[in-house]
Design a protein around this motif. Structure first.
Motif, short mmCIF file in Angstrom:
data_model
loop_
_atom_site.label_atom_id
_atom_site.label_comp_id
_atom_site.label_asym_id
_atom_site.label_seq_id
_atom_site.Cartn_x
_atom_site.Cartn_y
_atom_site.Cartn_z
N PHE A 182 0.86 -1.18 0.00
CA PHE A 182 0.00 0.00 0.00
C PHE A 182 0.90 1.22 0.00
N LYS A 183 0.83 1.99 -1.09
CA LYS A 183 1.71 3.14 -1.25
C LYS A 183 0.95 4.42 -0.91
N ILE A 184 1.48 5.16 0.06
CA ILE A 184 0.79 6.37 0.52
C ILE A 184 1.75 7.57 0.47
N GLY A 185 1.25 8.71 0.00
CA GLY A 185 2.03 9.94 -0.01
C GLY A 185 1.60 10.84 1.14
N VAL A 186 2.55 11.57 1.70
CA VAL A 186 2.27 12.49 2.81
C VAL A 186 3.00 13.80 2.54
N ILE A 187 2.32 14.93 2.78
CA ILE A 187 2.98 16.21 2.53
C ILE A 187 4.02 16.48 3.63
N PRO A 188 5.07 17.28 3.32
CA PRO A 188 6.19 17.47 4.26
C PRO A 188 5.80 18.09 5.60
N THR A 189 4.77 18.93 5.65
CA THR A 189 4.43 19.58 6.92
C THR A 189 3.56 18.69 7.82
N ILE A 190 3.20 17.53 7.34
CA ILE A 190 2.44 16.57 8.14
C ILE A 190 3.30 15.37 8.52
N MET A 191 4.16 14.95 7.62
CA MET A 191 4.96 13.73 7.81
C MET A 191 5.67 13.64 9.16
N PRO A 192 6.48 14.63 9.58
CA PRO A 192 7.31 14.43 10.78
C PRO A 192 6.54 14.37 12.09
N THR A 193 5.34 14.92 12.13
CA THR A 193 4.59 14.89 13.39
C THR A 193 3.56 13.75 13.43
N LEU A 194 2.87 13.53 12.32
CA LEU A 194 1.81 12.52 12.32
C LEU A 194 2.36 11.10 12.29
N LEU A 195 3.40 10.87 11.50
CA LEU A 195 3.91 9.51 11.32
C LEU A 195 4.30 8.85 12.64
N PRO A 196 5.09 9.52 13.50
CA PRO A 196 5.45 8.87 14.77
C PRO A 196 4.25 8.61 15.68
N MET A 197 3.15 9.32 15.47
CA MET A 197 1.99 9.16 16.33
C MET A 197 1.21 7.88 16.05
N PHE A 198 1.19 7.44 14.77
CA PHE A 198 0.32 6.31 14.45
C PHE A 198 1.03 5.10 13.85
N LEU A 199 2.23 5.28 13.28
CA LEU A 199 2.83 4.22 12.48
C LEU A 199 3.08 2.95 13.27
N ASN A 200 3.64 3.05 14.47
CA ASN A 200 3.94 1.85 15.25
C ASN A 200 2.67 1.07 15.57
N ASN A 201 1.62 1.79 15.97
CA ASN A 201 0.34 1.12 16.25
C ASN A 201 -0.20 0.42 15.01
N PHE A 202 -0.08 1.10 13.87
CA PHE A 202 -0.66 0.56 12.64
C PHE A 202 0.04 -0.72 12.20
N ILE A 203 1.38 -0.71 12.19
CA ILE A 203 2.09 -1.89 11.69
C ILE A 203 1.96 -3.08 12.66
N LYS A 204 1.74 -2.79 13.94
CA LYS A 204 1.51 -3.89 14.89
C LYS A 204 0.11 -4.49 14.70
#
Length: 313
Positions: A93-115
């Protein structure tokens, strides 16, 4: 005519090169070329003009590529239906994220999502809003996260959250201010991200400014909020941040944060994806995960949505 042949055609149309297209499709270049030639012979037309460098679509080839996209997407949709019926949530699943969202949002949800969804291979790319729109329309992304509304007829948007803008005002600039209003802002004191960022467009829209004073002391081109914060701390101006970015500031820097009075200027952040809703089960999984995490971090209700598009000059 086969789906495989159409995929080969789409790959050559994207890369304008038979060798690169073959690499993407994991076949040899002679195999890909032979299959496209067989399709052209079957249709009795030329899809590509091989005499041009890079390779170009013929006029009829352009129409065939547009139809091929629809056919391939619908074929993929069948696989989606089967996977949903089986309760399987996985695959690339390929997802694009804009630069002003990437650094703050990604750490908030990514670990939960991949688990929670270990069978999904999440491929994350950072792109500007314009690149995201183009890549979604070309089928190069499955979905994206960006500031909305974009109002693209062939894309759908599902709002994830509303994120307020906040000011970053060192003491020498804030005076007695306890909260901000648009009237308090001097556009020529504001340190901004480089042109092209929708966050910068949002700030210009708050200030009702279409351009900056050409006689400013210096011109800055930066894609980093950290750079802007550092310059503000040196007394070179003020800047603005998305609210989630303030959660990771040092305690000293947090003292320079000023919120806006209600209604708070805010950006709408959404999941964006093609209207054919391919891989909608993964899109729903992303939405539920992100919304659940961010809901506890942003409690603001009284907001005014600021357009992510550049103000009219």
């Amino acid at each position: 005519m086969t789906i495989t042949q159409l995929n080969y055609v789409l790959a050559v149309a994207e890369f304008q090169n038979f060798t690169l297209a073959a690499e993407k499709c994991f076949v040899t270049q002679p195999t890909l070329s032979m299959q496209i030639q067989k399709l052209e012979e079957e249709l009795d037309i030329k899809i590509f003009d091989r005499n041009k460098k890079p390779i170009q679509l013929t006029e009829v080839g352009k129409k065939i590529v547009e139809q091929a996209k629809n056919i391939v997407n619908e074929a993929d949709r069948i696989q989606d239906i089967v996977e949903q019926q089986k309760g399987f949530i996985g695959g690339d699943f390929k997802i694009g994220v804009i630069p002003t969202i990437m650094p703050t949002l990604l750490p908030m949800f990514l670990n939960n999502f991949i688990k929670k969804y270990p069978k999904i291979n999440l491929i994350i790319e950072e792109h500007t809003t314009e690149e995201i729109i183009s890549r979604l329309q070309k089928g190069q992304l499955d979905a994206a996260i960006a500031a909305t509304p974009l109002n693209e007829a062939d894309l759908k948007e599902i709002v994830l959250y509303y994120e307020p803008f906040v000011g970053y005002f060192p003491q020498e600039f804030r005076g007695d201010l306890k909260e901000l209003t648009p009237e308090d802002l001097n556009i020529n004191e504001i340190l901004l991200l480089q042109d092209g960022h929708c966050f910068t467009n949002g700030i210009l829209n708050i200030c009702k400014a279409s351009k900056l004073d050409p006689n400013r002391r210096f011109e800055l081109t930066s894609g980093s909020f950290e750079t802007l914060i550092g310059l503000a701390n040196e007394g070179l101006g003020v800047t603005f941040l998305p609210y989630l970015h303030t959660l990771t500031l040092t305690e000293s820097d947090k003292k320079n944060v000023l919120e806006f009075a209600n209604p708070k200027p805010s950006r709408e952040v959404s999941l964006i994806f093609p209207k054919n809703e391919l891989k909608i089960h993964i899109i729903d999984a992303l939405r539920n995960t992100i919304s659940g995490v961010v809901k506890g971090a942003i409690a603001f209700q009284d907001v005014a949505i600021i357009s992510p598009k550049a103000p009219k000059k």
